[in-house]
Design an enzyme around this catalytic site. Structure first.
Site, mmCIF file in Angstrom:
data_model
loop_
_atom_site.group_PDB
_atom_site.id
_atom_site.type_symbol
_atom_site.label_atom_id
_atom_site.label_comp_id
_atom_site.label_asym_id
_atom_site.label_seq_id
_atom_site.Cartn_x
_atom_site.Cartn_y
_atom_site.Cartn_z
ATOM 1 N N GLU A 1 7.578 2.086 14.746
ATOM 2 C CA GLU A 1 8.298 2.793 13.684
ATOM 3 C C GLU A 1 8.204 4.281 13.980
ATOM 4 O OE1 GLU A 1 6.716 0.928 9.929
ATOM 5 O OE2 GLU A 1 8.727 0.066 9.991
ATOM 6 N N LYS B 1 13.011 -6.009 0.824
ATOM 7 C CA LYS B 1 12.217 -6.707 -0.185
ATOM 8 C C LYS B 1 10.831 -6.072 -0.248
ATOM 9 C CE LYS B 1 9.366 -10.086 0.007
ATOM 10 N NZ LYS B 1 8.351 -9.560 -0.924
ATOM 11 N N PRO B 2 10.540 -5.360 -1.329
ATOM 12 C CA PRO B 2 9.196 -4.786 -1.444
ATOM 13 C C PRO B 2 8.176 -5.891 -1.679
ATOM 14 C CG PRO B 2 10.585 -4.143 -3.325
ATOM 15 C CD PRO B 2 11.377 -5.114 -2.516
ATOM 16 N N CYS C 1 -3.424 0.289 6.960
ATOM 17 C CA CYS C 1 -3.494 -0.640 8.093
ATOM 18 C C CYS C 1 -4.182 -0.036 9.306
ATOM 19 C CB CYS C 1 -2.092 -1.067 8.464
ATOM 20 S SG CYS C 1 -1.023 0.341 8.752
ATOM 21 N N SER D 1 0.412 -8.520 6.751
ATOM 22 C CA SER D 1 -0.797 -9.015 7.423
ATOM 23 C C SER D 1 -0.426 -9.820 8.671
ATOM 24 C CB SER D 1 -1.580 -9.893 6.458
ATOM 25 O OG SER D 1 -0.772 -10.994 6.098
ATOM 26 N N LYS E 1 -1.305 -6.029 20.772
ATOM 27 C CA LYS E 1 -2.025 -7.287 20.536
ATOM 28 C C LYS E 1 -1.608 -7.884 19.167
ATOM 29 C CE LYS E 1 -6.460 -6.787 21.948
ATOM 30 N NZ LYS E 1 -7.703 -5.988 22.020
ATOM 31 N N GLU F 1 4.710 -4.679 11.887
ATOM 32 C CA GLU F 1 3.655 -3.683 11.639
ATOM 33 C C GLU F 1 2.562 -4.393 10.867
ATOM 34 O OE1 GLU F 1 3.378 -0.843 12.817
ATOM 35 O OE2 GLU F 1 5.390 -0.297 13.466
ATOM 36 N N ASN G 1 0.801 -1.232 0.000
ATOM 37 C CA ASN G 1 0.000 0.000 0.000
ATOM 38 C C ASN G 1 0.837 1.286 0.000
ATOM 39 O OD1 ASN G 1 0.841 -0.595 2.575
ATOM 40 N ND2 ASN G 1 -1.092 -0.088 3.567
#
Ligand code: NAD
Length: 486
Positions: free
Chosen positions: A460, A178-179, A286, A231, A453, A252, A155
């Site tokens: 970041e 690594k994108p 996110c 994810s 959680k 993240e 994203n």
């Protein structure tokens, strides 16, 4: 139409573009039309090796530089990113489908902010002096970890590369990034610009590939840390893989964040907040506040104003500066979102607006508001990662706090109210890594960002990110004759 998006080569290693066509071909698709605009190749084991070796070779000399010298290079890279914002934003739009109206202000610019911010802090990375009595003391040295792996989601390809690369490099690490395989183009530009700014070869390498390449980085003994944006299921795999060799991790991950609108909120601001929390980047954010809890006394008014505002979305060519709503980044994601919409209808949610695919080339879903949503519905429990807002109602403060926290996720939260005591009282009880009061989704470089959680660990941005790219060595200094039992 030609888009000139084909990169010089698939990977950027040791200061230069590198190709190895033995790796699987990855088609780069412009999501607004579905047309292929470039091809890259996944990293072979030989490419992964080359990237990690060159990073390991370069890291020690980089760590030995004074922090201000490292910082100067990062700040220079920030200037170049800003100078080239137009071209970089266009590439970001081609890579992701996000409207140029957004990418001009949220991607290379946010990356530049991170490079500038951590460039400024690089000279101030220091430890503590701890007096221990009698003249003895201890001091701490924040040491770089070594070679860090960065693994990105699709994203925010430029921003994620910079948010991970800038603090890693400022602290004296090297990074192999690594994108996401669906948005491989922008990180290469970040690497190119960092090296143009004077970064020594090997310190920021970019290699392409899907899960297996990320998995290879997560298990390689040369890697000291993995920072993933992705994810929750991928986070679990990467965390478990990293645990085998006790690597540091930053995770993240996803969310299903609550946005609570009290009856005393400035309603137009709350509507704007809910729009930003659900429809920016077509909902592929996110931290989105996708469970919008609205006080029963104002929900009618809220929905009316919201529907009128959503009707003003300009859906069209993402490269047109007037467009403010774009497509899903992948066809697969569009199908996932359509599946969620079917489930929501079947479970009794009421479609206020949207709720369907937009019939044009590419992967478009209309901005969707679901009302009459209950806590048990799938649309209120699962991350949808698309332009779908679920509106729920509440009456009491305690009730809404309990319901807001009743989720496995804990990334973000928001509160709209004019009662300052209530605002602080409520956010203090929300289990979320980041909370906004009378705002939503702003993430400046100086503010820590991350989840609690299942939404992740580590932070970041801000000084906290430096803590996650260093480890403390403690030194005890004795100043007396040494006593011993015998
Ligand atoms: P994803 O988990 O499918 O992929 C993320 C990255 O992990 C990709 O680069 C992918 O190739 C890689 N990967 C996949 N399997 C792997 C494995 N086994 N080992 C190592 N790497 C592997 O996520 P996505 O679909 O690209 O992004 C969407 C998700 O990311 C959403 O859940 C969203 O909420 C989350 N996200 C979180 C943040 C945040 O800052 N918290 C930001 C953006 C996106």
């Amino acid at each position: 139409m030609t888009h000139d998006a084909q990169p010089t080569a698939s990977h950027f290693i040791d200061g230069q573009y590198v190709e190895d066509t033995a790796g699987d071909a990855i088609a780069v698709i412009y999501p607004a039309t579905g047309e292929q605009i470039a091809t890259v190749h996944a990293a072979t084991p030989a490419i992964i090796d080359r990237a990690l070796d060159s990073a390991a070779r370069a890291q020690a000399d980089w760590a030995a530089l004074p922090g201000v010298e490292r910082g100067r290079i990062l700040r220079r890279a920030a200037d170049i990113l800003r100078d080239r914002n137009d071209a970089l934003s266009r590439l970001e739009t081609l890579d992701t489908g996000k409207p140029i109206q957004e990418t001009l202000v949220a991607d290379a610019t946010s990356g530049a902010d991170a490079l500038e911010y951590f460039g400024g802090l690089a000279g101030d990375i220091s430890g503590r002096h701890i007096p221990l009595g009698g003249g003895d003391f201890a001091y701490t040295i924040p040491r770089p970890l070594g070679v860090c792996a960065g693994i990105g989601a699709w994203n925010y390809p430029t921003q994620i590369a910079c948010w991970k690369g800038a603090p890693a490099l400022a602290a004296g690490n090297a990074m192999v990034f690594k994108p996401s395989e669906t948005t491989p183009l922008c990180a290469l530009k970040v690497a190119e610009i960092l090296h143009e700014a004077g970064l020594p070869p090997g310190l920021f390498n970019v290699i392409q590939g899907a899960g297996p390449v990320g998995a290879a980085l997560s298990t390689d003994p040369r890697v000291a840390k993995v920072s993933l944006t992705g994810s929750v299921p991928t986070g679990r795999k990467v965390y478990a893989a990293a645990a085998q060799s006790m690597k540091h991790v930053t995770m993240e991950l996803g969310g299903k964040s609550p946005l609570v609108i009290f009856d005393d909120a400035t309603l137009d601001d709350a509507v704007s907040g809910a729009i930003n929390a659900n429809f920016y980047s077509s909902g592929q954010v996110c931290s989105n506040g996708t469970r919008v809890f609205v006080h029963e006394a104002v929900v009618g008014d809220f929905l009316e104003r919201l529907e009128a505002r959503v009707a003003k979305a300009v859906i069209g060519d993402p490269l047109d500066p007037a467009t403010n709503f774009g497509p899903m980044t992948t066809e697969a994601q569009m199908q996932i979102v359509l599946g969620h919409l079917d489930t929501a209808r079947a479970e009794g949610a009421r479609v206020v607006c949207g709720g369907h695919r937009i019939e044009r080339a590419g992967y478009w879903i209309a901005p969707t508001v679901l009302a009459d949503v209950t806590d048990a519905m799938t649309c209120a429990r699962d991350e949808i990662f698309g332009p779908v807002m679920s509106v729920l109602t509440f009456t009491a403060e305690d009730e809404v706090i309990a319901r807001a926290n009743d989720t496995a996720f804990g990334l973000s939260a928001g509160v709209f109210t004019r009662d300052i005591a209530r605002a602080h009282r409520v956010v203090a009880q929300l289990k979320a890594g980041t909370a906004w009061i009378n705002e939503y989704n702003l993430t400046p470089a100086g503010m820590p960002f991350g989840g609690s959680k299942a939404s992740g660990i580590g932070r970041e941005n801000a000084r906290e990110a430096l803590d996650h790219f260093t480890e403390v060595q403690t030194v005890y200094v004795g100043t007396h004759p040494v006593e011993a039992a015998f």
